[in-house]
Design a protein around this motif. Structure first.
Motif, short mmCIF file in Angstrom:
data_model
loop_
_atom_site.label_atom_id
_atom_site.label_comp_id
_atom_site.label_asym_id
_atom_site.label_seq_id
_atom_site.Cartn_x
_atom_site.Cartn_y
_atom_site.Cartn_z
N ARG A 93 0.81 -1.23 0.00
CA ARG A 93 0.00 0.00 0.00
C ARG A 93 0.84 1.28 0.00
O ARG A 93 0.29 2.38 -0.04
CB ARG A 93 -0.93 0.00 1.22
CG ARG A 93 -2.10 -0.96 1.12
CD ARG A 93 -2.89 -0.99 2.42
NE ARG A 93 -3.30 0.35 2.82
CZ ARG A 93 -3.77 0.64 4.04
NH1 ARG A 93 -3.86 -0.32 4.96
NH2 ARG A 93 -4.14 1.86 4.35
N ARG A 135 -5.30 4.63 0.63
CA ARG A 135 -6.54 4.08 1.17
C ARG A 135 -7.52 3.83 0.03
O ARG A 135 -7.36 4.38 -1.05
CB ARG A 135 -7.15 5.04 2.19
CG ARG A 135 -6.31 5.24 3.45
CD ARG A 135 -6.87 6.32 4.34
NE ARG A 135 -6.81 7.62 3.70
CZ ARG A 135 -7.19 8.75 4.29
NH1 ARG A 135 -7.68 8.72 5.53
NH2 ARG A 135 -7.10 9.90 3.66
N ALA A 136 -8.51 3.01 0.29
CA ALA A 136 -9.53 2.75 -0.73
C ALA A 136 -10.19 4.06 -1.13
O ALA A 136 -10.58 4.86 -0.26
CB ALA A 136 -10.57 1.76 -0.19
N GLY A 137 -10.32 4.28 -2.42
CA GLY A 137 -10.92 5.51 -2.93
C GLY A 137 -9.93 6.58 -3.30
O GLY A 137 -10.31 7.56 -3.95
N TRP A 166 -6.43 -4.72 -7.67
CA TRP A 166 -7.08 -3.81 -6.72
C TRP A 166 -6.94 -2.35 -7.13
O TRP A 166 -7.39 -1.45 -6.43
CB TRP A 166 -6.53 -4.04 -5.31
CG TRP A 166 -5.05 -3.98 -5.17
CD1 TRP A 166 -4.14 -4.92 -5.55
CD2 TRP A 166 -4.29 -2.93 -4.56
NE1 TRP A 166 -2.86 -4.52 -5.24
CE2 TRP A 166 -2.93 -3.32 -4.63
CE3 TRP A 166 -4.62 -1.71 -3.97
CZ2 TRP A 166 -1.90 -2.52 -4.12
CZ3 TRP A 166 -3.60 -0.92 -3.47
CH2 TRP A 166 -2.26 -1.33 -3.55
N HIS A 179 -9.44 1.13 -5.94
CA HIS A 179 -10.87 0.81 -5.75
C HIS A 179 -11.11 -0.15 -4.60
O HIS A 179 -12.23 -0.33 -4.16
CB HIS A 179 -11.51 0.31 -7.05
CG HIS A 179 -10.98 -0.98 -7.57
ND1 HIS A 179 -11.38 -2.18 -7.07
CD2 HIS A 179 -10.10 -1.25 -8.58
CE1 HIS A 179 -10.76 -3.16 -7.73
NE2 HIS A 179 -9.98 -2.63 -8.64
N ARG A 180 -10.04 -0.76 -4.06
CA ARG A 180 -10.14 -1.54 -2.83
C ARG A 180 -8.75 -1.72 -2.27
O ARG A 180 -7.75 -1.50 -2.97
CB ARG A 180 -10.79 -2.92 -3.10
CG ARG A 180 -9.97 -3.84 -3.99
CD ARG A 180 -10.57 -5.23 -4.07
NE ARG A 180 -9.89 -6.08 -5.03
CZ ARG A 180 -8.79 -6.78 -4.77
NH1 ARG A 180 -8.22 -6.72 -3.57
NH2 ARG A 180 -8.24 -7.55 -5.69
N LEU A 181 -8.66 -2.15 -1.02
CA LEU A 181 -7.36 -2.44 -0.43
C LEU A 181 -6.90 -3.82 -0.86
O LEU A 181 -7.72 -4.71 -1.13
CB LEU A 181 -7.44 -2.36 1.10
CG LEU A 181 -7.69 -0.97 1.68
CD1 LEU A 181 -7.72 -1.04 3.20
CD2 LEU A 181 -6.64 0.03 1.21
N THR A 183 -5.45 -7.67 -0.75
CA THR A 183 -5.61 -8.81 0.14
C THR A 183 -4.37 -9.70 0.03
O THR A 183 -3.47 -9.42 -0.77
CB THR A 183 -6.87 -9.62 -0.22
OG1 THR A 183 -6.71 -10.14 -1.55
CG2 THR A 183 -8.11 -8.73 -0.19
N ASP A 186 -3.12 -10.65 -3.33
CA ASP A 186 -2.55 -9.59 -4.18
C ASP A 186 -1.08 -9.33 -3.89
O ASP A 186 -0.45 -8.52 -4.58
CB ASP A 186 -3.33 -8.28 -3.98
CG ASP A 186 -4.79 -8.41 -4.38
OD1 ASP A 186 -5.05 -8.90 -5.49
OD2 ASP A 186 -5.67 -8.03 -3.58
#
Length: 202
Positions: A93, A135-137, A166, A179-181, A183, A186
């Motif tokens: 991330r 972060r997501a978004g 992701w 669009h998502r964190l 996992t 990934d």
């Protein structure tokens, strides 16, 4: 460690994987896959030695120093779930890692340099911190300067990989949307992270 400038193929050969992704390092690794040294031979490695090697994979792959890795490890330990997975997910991330996984650069050192030089904005705000956590978004844009846009359009045109699942990449606008964190599925680095957790927990 975070700014390693030595022979990258040597690290790939020593750690037994494609840790550095530059074309020269990959060619040299494929040409000489055995460990470096005049007379390389299989050696019995202790459990501690194996753990250190796995730890070095993480540090070289993500461009982390010892203090940075320790900070992420402590943060991962305070999160719910598996500490090892959390550690790698925090690494994935990082802003420089997201830039690399989107296809805007060919290697993580390229991504780190681009972020450090202020080539990107996050949600419209200037950000030159490679370790910043997305972060997501979140929306990452290439800065709208002609020379910078031209640089990244050229890199995108040469990219022959695939954007991480992701992330959503808008090639026309040079925009990346988280669009998502990520996992555990990934995570891009094959590493025995539980050995690293055991080592760093001592």
């Amino acid at each position: 460690m975070s700014r390693y400038t030595g022979p990258k193929a040597r690290i790939n050969r020593r750690l037994g994987g494609q840790i550095f992704e530059s074309a020269g390092a990959l060619r040299a690794t494929n040409r000489k896959p055995e460990p470096p040294g005049m007379h390389p031979r299989p050696r019995k490695v202790s459990t501690y030695g194996e753990s250190m090697r796995e730890k070095q994979k993480i540090k070289y792959y993500y461009g982390l120093g010892e203090r940075q890795l320790r900070k992420l490890f402590d943060q991962a330990g305070r999160m719910s779930g598996n500490t090892g997975e959390n550690l790698l997910l925090l690494c994935e991330r990082r802003l420089d890692s997201v830039v690399r996984l989107s296809g805007l650069t060919h290697t993580r050192p390229q991504a780190r340099q681009g972020v450090s030089h202020g080539h990107f904005t996050v949600n419209g705000r200037f950000c030159d911190i490679p370790s910043a956590q997305v972060r997501a978004g979140d929306v990452i844009h290439v800065k709208r300067r002609q020379n910078i846009v031209g640089l990244y359009r050229g890199r995108v045109a040469e990219f022959n990989g695939q954007t991480a699942d992701w992330l959503a990449f808008d090639e026309e606008n040079l925009k990346v949307i988280v669009h998502r964190l990520p996992t555990a599925e990934d995570i891009t680095l094959p590493v025995s992270v539980e050995m690293v957790v055991e080592l760093m927990s001592r």
